[in-house]
Design a protein around this motif. Structure first.
Motif, mmCIF file in Angstrom:
data_model
loop_
_atom_site.group_PDB
_atom_site.id
_atom_site.type_symbol
_atom_site.label_atom_id
_atom_site.label_comp_id
_atom_site.label_asym_id
_atom_site.label_seq_id
_atom_site.Cartn_x
_atom_site.Cartn_y
_atom_site.Cartn_z
ATOM 1 N N SER A 35 0.819 -1.210 0.000
ATOM 2 C CA SER A 35 0.000 0.000 0.000
ATOM 3 C C SER A 35 0.857 1.266 0.000
ATOM 4 O O SER A 35 0.445 2.294 -0.538
ATOM 5 C CB SER A 35 -0.986 0.005 1.165
ATOM 6 O OG SER A 35 -0.301 0.097 2.396
ATOM 7 N N ALA A 36 2.064 1.190 0.562
ATOM 8 C CA ALA A 36 2.968 2.341 0.525
ATOM 9 C C ALA A 36 3.440 2.625 -0.898
ATOM 10 O O ALA A 36 3.693 3.781 -1.253
ATOM 11 C CB ALA A 36 4.164 2.102 1.438
ATOM 12 N N ILE A 37 3.526 1.587 -1.709
ATOM 13 C CA ILE A 37 3.948 1.754 -3.108
ATOM 14 C C ILE A 37 2.868 2.477 -3.895
ATOM 15 O O ILE A 37 3.116 3.490 -4.552
ATOM 16 C CB ILE A 37 4.246 0.381 -3.751
ATOM 17 C CG1 ILE A 37 5.430 -0.287 -3.058
ATOM 18 C CG2 ILE A 37 4.476 0.521 -5.258
ATOM 19 C CD1 ILE A 37 5.628 -1.743 -3.444
ATOM 20 N N SER A 39 0.232 4.147 -2.877
ATOM 21 C CA SER A 39 -0.197 5.451 -2.354
ATOM 22 C C SER A 39 0.737 6.585 -2.752
ATOM 23 O O SER A 39 0.360 7.752 -2.695
ATOM 24 C CB SER A 39 -0.357 5.398 -0.839
ATOM 25 O OG SER A 39 0.886 5.175 -0.214
ATOM 26 N N ALA A 40 1.950 6.256 -3.190
ATOM 27 C CA ALA A 40 2.907 7.275 -3.627
ATOM 28 C C ALA A 40 2.789 7.591 -5.117
ATOM 29 O O ALA A 40 3.489 8.477 -5.608
ATOM 30 C CB ALA A 40 4.330 6.805 -3.314
ATOM 31 N N MET A 41 1.893 6.902 -5.823
ATOM 32 C CA MET A 41 1.787 7.079 -7.275
ATOM 33 C C MET A 41 0.995 8.337 -7.631
ATOM 34 O O MET A 41 0.018 8.671 -6.953
ATOM 35 C CB MET A 41 1.112 5.861 -7.906
ATOM 36 C CG MET A 41 1.892 4.570 -7.735
ATOM 37 S SD MET A 41 3.593 4.637 -8.344
ATOM 38 C CE MET A 41 3.335 4.966 -10.072
ATOM 39 N N SER A 78 4.776 1.524 -14.431
ATOM 40 C CA SER A 78 5.890 2.020 -13.605
ATOM 41 C C SER A 78 6.774 0.889 -13.092
ATOM 42 O O SER A 78 6.365 -0.274 -13.002
ATOM 43 C CB SER A 78 5.334 2.792 -12.402
ATOM 44 O OG SER A 78 4.710 1.900 -11.488
ATOM 45 N N GLU A 80 7.602 0.772 -10.032
ATOM 46 C CA GLU A 80 6.999 0.453 -8.743
ATOM 47 C C GLU A 80 5.977 -0.675 -8.860
ATOM 48 O O GLU A 80 5.816 -1.481 -7.939
ATOM 49 C CB GLU A 80 6.330 1.698 -8.138
ATOM 50 C CG GLU A 80 7.299 2.762 -7.716
ATOM 51 C CD GLU A 80 7.694 3.727 -8.828
ATOM 52 O OE1 GLU A 80 8.334 4.742 -8.511
ATOM 53 O OE2 GLU A 80 7.380 3.466 -10.012
ATOM 54 N N TRP A 84 5.093 -4.147 -6.652
ATOM 55 C CA TRP A 84 3.718 -4.491 -6.259
ATOM 56 C C TRP A 84 3.393 -5.925 -6.674
ATOM 57 O O TRP A 84 2.900 -6.718 -5.883
ATOM 58 C CB TRP A 84 2.773 -3.482 -6.909
ATOM 59 C CG TRP A 84 1.314 -3.771 -6.823
ATOM 60 C CD1 TRP A 84 0.579 -4.538 -7.684
ATOM 61 C CD2 TRP A 84 0.384 -3.271 -5.860
ATOM 62 N NE1 TRP A 84 -0.737 -4.545 -7.307
ATOM 63 C CE2 TRP A 84 -0.882 -3.773 -6.187
ATOM 64 C CE3 TRP A 84 0.514 -2.437 -4.755
ATOM 65 C CZ2 TRP A 84 -2.024 -3.484 -5.455
ATOM 66 C CZ3 TRP A 84 -0.640 -2.146 -4.020
ATOM 67 C CH2 TRP A 84 -1.889 -2.666 -4.368
#
Length: 108
Positions: A35-37, A39-41, A78, A80, A84
């Motif tokens: 979720s940290a990945i 949420s930074a998008m 991405s 990221e 995920w």
């Protein structure tokens, strides 16, 4: 009650996540990390992950995006997203279908 057409409003990503039975705890821990990945998008607006009461290994993921392309092109295209996938995709059986929705009616 409001009746709204989606004219540039938030897009909701909907996914039913069928997690392999017995893997729920590990999935939830991995999802907290993942979720940290997401949420930074760019374009990310929020998410909720809910667990089914009737089927304990099924989860409902709802993610809000500013635009459809923020998810389909930005996030999925991405680097990221590769992290995920590494964290989460091995938990699913079968692989989930993802759909996108725009709000038509809301009530409070």
């Amino acid at each position: 009650m409001r009746n709204d057409c989606n004219d540039g409003a938030v897009i909701t990503e909907h996914a039913l996540l069928p997690v392999r039975p017995g893997q729920e705890g590990a999935f939830e821990a991995a999802f907290r990390e993942a979720s940290a990945i997401i949420s930074a998008m760019p374009g990310f607006g929020g998410l909720s992950l809910s667990r089914s009461i009737e089927e304990g290994s099924k989860y409902l993921l709802l993610v809000e995006w500013d635009r459809l392309e923020d998810h389909t092109e930005g996030f999925r295209g991405s680097a990221e997203y590769q992290q995920w996938k590494k964290l989460l995709h091995h938990f699913y059986e079968p692989f989930p279908t993802v759909e996108h929705y725009s709000k038509v009616v809301t009530a409070t």
